[in-house]
Motif scaffolding. Structure first.
Motif, PDB file in Angstrom:
ATOM      1  N   VAL A 108       0.806  -1.231   0.000  1.00  0.00           N
ATOM      2  CA  VAL A 108       0.000   0.000   0.000  1.00  0.00           C
ATOM      3  C   VAL A 108       0.832   1.271   0.000  1.00  0.00           C
ATOM      4  O   VAL A 108       0.275   2.361  -0.147  1.00  0.00           O
ATOM      5  CB  VAL A 108      -0.985   0.036   1.189  1.00  0.00           C
ATOM      6  N   THR A 109       2.140   1.167   0.163  1.00  0.00           N
ATOM      7  CA  THR A 109       2.982   2.366   0.167  1.00  0.00           C
ATOM      8  C   THR A 109       3.435   2.689  -1.247  1.00  0.00           C
ATOM      9  O   THR A 109       3.922   1.824  -1.973  1.00  0.00           O
ATOM     10  CB  THR A 109       4.207   2.170   1.079  1.00  0.00           C
ATOM     11  N   ALA A 110       3.295   3.939  -1.646  1.00  0.00           N
ATOM     12  CA  ALA A 110       3.660   4.358  -2.993  1.00  0.00           C
ATOM     13  C   ALA A 110       5.153   4.169  -3.236  1.00  0.00           C
ATOM     14  O   ALA A 110       5.970   4.252  -2.299  1.00  0.00           O
ATOM     15  CB  ALA A 110       3.271   5.822  -3.201  1.00  0.00           C
ATOM     16  N   ALA A 111       5.518   3.930  -4.479  1.00  0.00           N
ATOM     17  CA  ALA A 111       6.922   3.759  -4.840  1.00  0.00           C
ATOM     18  C   ALA A 111       7.741   4.959  -4.372  1.00  0.00           C
ATOM     19  O   ALA A 111       7.324   6.107  -4.521  1.00  0.00           O
ATOM     20  CB  ALA A 111       7.056   3.597  -6.357  1.00  0.00           C
ATOM     21  N   GLY A 112       8.882   4.658  -3.783  1.00  0.00           N
ATOM     22  CA  GLY A 112       9.740   5.712  -3.251  1.00  0.00           C
ATOM     23  C   GLY A 112       9.390   6.130  -1.845  1.00  0.00           C
ATOM     24  O   GLY A 112      10.064   6.985  -1.265  1.00  0.00           O
ATOM     25  N   GLY A 113       8.357   5.523  -1.276  1.00  0.00           N
ATOM     26  CA  GLY A 113       7.934   5.866   0.077  1.00  0.00           C
ATOM     27  C   GLY A 113       8.726   5.135   1.141  1.00  0.00           C
ATOM     28  O   GLY A 113       9.752   4.501   0.858  1.00  0.00           O
TER      29      GLY A 113
ATOM     30  N   SER B  67      11.481   0.604  -4.413  1.00  0.00           N
ATOM     31  CA  SER B  67      12.466   1.508  -3.785  1.00  0.00           C
ATOM     32  C   SER B  67      11.958   2.041  -2.443  1.00  0.00           C
ATOM     33  O   SER B  67      12.046   3.241  -2.145  1.00  0.00           O
ATOM     34  CB  SER B  67      12.808   2.673  -4.729  1.00  0.00           C
ATOM     35  N   LEU B  68      11.435   1.140  -1.625  1.00  0.00           N
ATOM     36  CA  LEU B  68      10.920   1.537  -0.314  1.00  0.00           C
ATOM     37  C   LEU B  68      12.041   1.564   0.722  1.00  0.00           C
ATOM     38  O   LEU B  68      12.980   0.780   0.660  1.00  0.00           O
ATOM     39  CB  LEU B  68       9.833   0.554   0.134  1.00  0.00           C
ATOM     40  N   SER B  69      11.903   2.453   1.678  1.00  0.00           N
ATOM     41  CA  SER B  69      12.842   2.528   2.805  1.00  0.00           C
ATOM     42  C   SER B  69      12.180   1.950   4.047  1.00  0.00           C
ATOM     43  O   SER B  69      10.972   2.060   4.230  1.00  0.00           O
ATOM     44  CB  SER B  69      13.231   3.990   3.073  1.00  0.00           C
ATOM     45  N   PHE B  70      12.994   1.330   4.926  1.00  0.00           N
ATOM     46  CA  PHE B  70      12.494   0.702   6.142  1.00  0.00           C
ATOM     47  C   PHE B  70      13.300   1.206   7.331  1.00  0.00           C
ATOM     48  O   PHE B  70      14.527   1.281   7.253  1.00  0.00           O
ATOM     49  CB  PHE B  70      12.666  -0.826   6.091  1.00  0.00           C
ATOM     50  N   THR B  71      12.621   1.512   8.428  1.00  0.00           N
ATOM     51  CA  THR B  71      13.313   1.821   9.677  1.00  0.00           C
ATOM     52  C   THR B  71      12.696   0.980  10.787  1.00  0.00           C
ATOM     53  O   THR B  71      11.492   1.057  11.042  1.00  0.00           O
ATOM     54  CB  THR B  71      13.202   3.317  10.036  1.00  0.00           C
ATOM     55  N   THR B  72      13.532   0.172  11.438  1.00  0.00           N
ATOM     56  CA  THR B  72      13.077  -0.715  12.497  1.00  0.00           C
ATOM     57  C   THR B  72      13.800  -0.369  13.803  1.00  0.00           C
ATOM     58  O   THR B  72      14.670   0.492  13.850  1.00  0.00           O
ATOM     59  CB  THR B  72      13.378  -2.181  12.138  1.00  0.00           C
ATOM     60  N   GLY B  73      13.426  -1.094  14.858  1.00  0.00           N
ATOM     61  CA  GLY B  73      14.168  -1.007  16.120  1.00  0.00           C
ATOM     62  C   GLY B  73      13.547  -0.067  17.125  1.00  0.00           C
ATOM     63  O   GLY B  73      12.544   0.604  16.875  1.00  0.00           O
ATOM     64  N   GLN B  74      14.175  -0.051  18.310  1.00  0.00           N
ATOM     65  CA  GLN B  74      13.709   0.819  19.384  1.00  0.00           C
ATOM     66  C   GLN B  74      13.736   2.282  18.944  1.00  0.00           C
ATOM     67  O   GLN B  74      14.680   2.734  18.297  1.00  0.00           O
ATOM     68  CB  GLN B  74      14.621   0.701  20.608  1.00  0.00           C
ATOM     69  N   CYS B  75      12.723   3.008  19.339  1.00  0.00           N
ATOM     70  CA  CYS B  75      12.751   4.460  19.162  1.00  0.00           C
ATOM     71  C   CYS B  75      13.815   5.065  20.061  1.00  0.00           C
ATOM     72  O   CYS B  75      13.867   4.756  21.255  1.00  0.00           O
ATOM     73  CB  CYS B  75      11.391   5.043  19.529  1.00  0.00           C
ATOM     74  N   PRO B  76      14.676   5.951  19.538  1.00  0.00           N
ATOM     75  CA  PRO B  76      15.597   6.699  20.402  1.00  0.00           C
ATOM     76  C   PRO B  76      14.837   7.843  21.077  1.00  0.00           C
ATOM     77  O   PRO B  76      14.759   8.963  20.567  1.00  0.00           O
ATOM     78  CB  PRO B  76      16.655   7.209  19.412  1.00  0.00           C
ATOM     79  N   VAL B  77      14.253   7.552  22.225  1.00  0.00           N
ATOM     80  CA  VAL B  77      13.288   8.457  22.861  1.00  0.00           C
ATOM     81  C   VAL B  77      13.843   9.862  23.048  1.00  0.00           C
ATOM     82  O   VAL B  77      13.147  10.864  22.846  1.00  0.00           O
ATOM     83  CB  VAL B  77      12.823   7.864  24.206  1.00  0.00           C
ATOM     84  N   MET B  78      15.120   9.949  23.413  1.00  0.00           N
ATOM     85  CA  MET B  78      15.693  11.264  23.706  1.00  0.00           C
ATOM     86  C   MET B  78      15.796  12.154  22.473  1.00  0.00           C
ATOM     87  O   MET B  78      16.003  13.365  22.593  1.00  0.00           O
ATOM     88  CB  MET B  78      17.064  11.109  24.369  1.00  0.00           C
ATOM     89  N   LYS B  79      15.629  11.584  21.299  1.00  0.00           N
ATOM     90  CA  LYS B  79      15.642  12.380  20.078  1.00  0.00           C
ATOM     91  C   LYS B  79      14.390  13.241  19.960  1.00  0.00           C
ATOM     92  O   LYS B  79      14.374  14.251  19.256  1.00  0.00           O
ATOM     93  CB  LYS B  79      15.760  11.445  18.874  1.00  0.00           C
ATOM     94  N   TYR B  80      13.311  12.828  20.670  1.00  0.00           N
ATOM     95  CA  TYR B  80      12.013  13.482  20.503  1.00  0.00           C
ATOM     96  C   TYR B  80      11.366  13.981  21.792  1.00  0.00           C
ATOM     97  O   TYR B  80      10.462  14.822  21.723  1.00  0.00           O
ATOM     98  CB  TYR B  80      11.022  12.489  19.873  1.00  0.00           C
TER      99      TYR B  80
END
Length: 406
Positions: free
Chosen positions: A298-303, A339-352
Motif C-alpha cells: 500500500v505504500t507508494a513507490a519511493g515511500g 524503492s521503499l525505505s524501512f526503519t526498524t528497532g527501538q525508538c531513540p526516545v531522547m531524540k524526541y
C-alpha cells in the motif's frame, strides 16, 4: 526505606503484585538480570518514587508467554517519577525533580549515544546493543511498575519537567513521553510523514494511536488507521482519523475507497510479530509477516515504512520454527522493486521527548485523549493487563503512590 511493591510476570497470562526490595545504587541478582551486570555500581543513578508507570503492548507480549521472560521479572519501562535519592556522581538532577524516564537505558558516553542512537547504547546491556527497564534480554534493569525504581546515568537519562504543579496537572499526557508518544512519533517521522502526506497506520493499539496523533502533528492531510478491533477503531475516529477494518478485506481496496487510489505516501507498522492475516474477521490466524507485506503493497513507490511494532528473535509461541527465531517470509522483492525505505528497532526516545513535552505543555496535542488514558492503582494492575489483553481501547496508567488525582 526498606520496602517496595511491584508488578511481576509469573507465567503466561499471570501477573502479580509482589513485595520486593527498595532500590539501591547497585544492580542485584534477580529474574532476568544478566550475570555480567550483577554487582554493577550505579553512583550515577537516581532513585525515583514512581508518579506514573504505564502498561505497554510490549509488556503484553511477555505476559502472553511470547518471549523468553523468566518468572518473577518485575515489569515496566514507561515511567515518570519524583527524585527521592541521588548517587554520589549525580551533579544536576535534584531531589524533588519530577521527571520522565526514557524507556531506553543509555549511558550518554558511547559512540551510539553521542550520535543520538540511544536505543542501541553499547554499554548498558552485556549481550547486545540497547536496553530497557523490566524487559527480557535487556540487561536486567529492574522495571518501574513499582512504588520505587532505580534509574542509571540520571543526569543523562532523565527529562525534568520545568514546573512541578504544571507537570502533575498534565501528568496523564506527560507519562506518554517515556515510550508510546515518542515511539509512535518516530514511526511517523521514519515513514517520511510531512505536511500534506497521506498515511496508513497498521494497528489501533496505543502505539498506533500515538503514531496517528504524531502524523497529525507533523501535518498529514489524511491519517488512516487499520485494525480488527471496532472499539479501538472508534477511538481512532474520535480524534479525526479515517479507519478501516482489516478483518473485512484487503487494506489497499479500502484505502482506494477512502482516497481514490490504493496507495498512501507513508505507512507505519504498529502491530509487530503477533499480527494476524487480513480478512476472516475475528477468526483470522496469526501470520506474523502480514503487516510488513501489506504495508509494502500500500505504500507508494519511493515511500517509507516506519516499523515501531516489536519483532523478536525468540518467540516460543511462534506459528512455525522460523517464526520462533524471528525469521519471517517478507516480500523483500516488493520493497526493492518499489524503492521503499524501512526503519526498524527501538525508538531513540531522547531524540524526541523534549520537543513532544513542549507540544504537550503548550496544548498542541492531546495524547492522553488520543490513546484514552485511564489511571488505576498498582493493585489493579492484573485487571488492567487482562482488560488490555482482551482488546480494551484504553491505555492503562498505574498510579502507585497517589500522585494522579481522580
Amino acid at each position: 526505606m526498606s520496602g517496595n511493591k511491584a508488578v511481576a510476570y509469573q507465567e503466561p497470562g499471570v501477573v502479580e503484585v509482589i513485595d520486593t526490595d527498595y532500590p539501591t545504587f547497585e544492580l542485584k541478582d534477580g529474574p532476568g538480570v544478566n550475570p555480567a551486570n550483577v554487582g554493577r555500581k550505579v553512583p550515577h543513578g537516581a532513585i525515583l518514587r514512581t508518579v506514573t508507570t504505564n502498561i505497554c503492548g510490549s509488556d503484553q507480549h511477555m505476559v502472553r508467554g511470547r518471549t523468553t521472560a523468566p518468572a518473577g521479572l518485575v515489569l515496566g519501562h514507561e515511567i515518570s517519577g519524583e527524585v527521592v535519592e541521588v548517587g554520589s556522581d549525580v551533579e544536576f538532577t535534584k531531589v524533588g525533580d519530577i521527571v520522565s524516564v526514557p524507556f531506553n537505558i543509555s549511558c550518554g558516553r558511547c559512540r551510539n549515544c553521542k550520535e543520538r542512537k540511544t536505543g542501541i547504547c553499547l554499554n548498558v546491556n552485556p549481550d547486545r546493543p540497547g536496553s530497557a527497564y523490566g524487559y527480557v534480554d535487556m540487561g536486567g534493569w529492574v522495571g518501574g511498575q513499582a512504588e520505587y525504581v532505580l534509574v542509571p546515568y540520571a543526569d543523562w537519562n532523565l527529562l525534568r519537567f520545568p514546573d512541578r504543579e504544571q507537570a502533575l496537572e498534565k501528568i496523564m499526557d506527560l507519562t506518554m513521553l517515556s515510550d508510546i508518544f515518542p515511539t509512535g512519533f518516530h514511526g511517523a517521522v521514519t515513514a517520511g510523514v510531512e505536511v500534506g502526506s497521506t498515511v496508513y497506520v497498521a494497528g489501533a493499539g496505543p502505539v498506533g494511536l500515538a503514531a496517528a496523533a504524531g502524523a497529525q502533528l507533523l501535518g498529514a492531510a489524511v491519517v488512516i488507521v487499520g485494525d480488527m478491533n471496532d472499539e479501538r477503531l472508534a477511538q481512532a475516529r474520535s480524534f479525526g482519523c479515517e479507519t478501516l477494518n482489516v478483518g473485512a478485506g484487503a487494506p489497499e481496496d479500502q484505502i482506494e475507497q477512502l482516497l481514490g487510489v490504493p496507495e498512501v505516501d507513508a505507512a507505519v507498522d504498529a502491530v509487530g510479530f503477533e499480527a494476524r492475516g487480513h480478512g476472516g474477521g475475528d477468526h483470522a490466524k496469526e501470520a506474523p509477516a502480514t503487516v510488513l507485506n501489506s504495508l509494502m503493497t500500500v505504500t507508494a513507490a519511493g515511500g517509507a515504512l516506519g516499523i515501531p511494532g516489536l519483532y523478536v528473535t525468540g518467540d516460543p509461541g511462534g506459528v512455525d520454527e522460523a517464526a520462533k527465531v524471528g525469521s519471517l517470509s517478507i516480500s523483500i522483492g516488493t520493497g526493492w522493486a518499489k524503492s521503499l525505505s524501512f526503519t526498524t528497532g527501538q525508538c531513540p526516545v531522547m531524540k524526541y521527548n523534549r520537543q513532544l513535552m513542549m507540544a504537550i505543555l503548550h496544548d498542541k496535542v492531546d495524547i492522553a485523549g488520543a490513546v484514552n488514558a485511564k489511571a488505576i492503582t498498582l493493585d489493579d494492575a492484573p485487571r488492567g493487563y487482562a482488560e488490555f489483553d482482551a482488546g480494551a481501547a484504553t491505555k492503562y496508567v498505574l498510579n502507585p503512590n497517589g500522585y494522579v488525582k481522580s
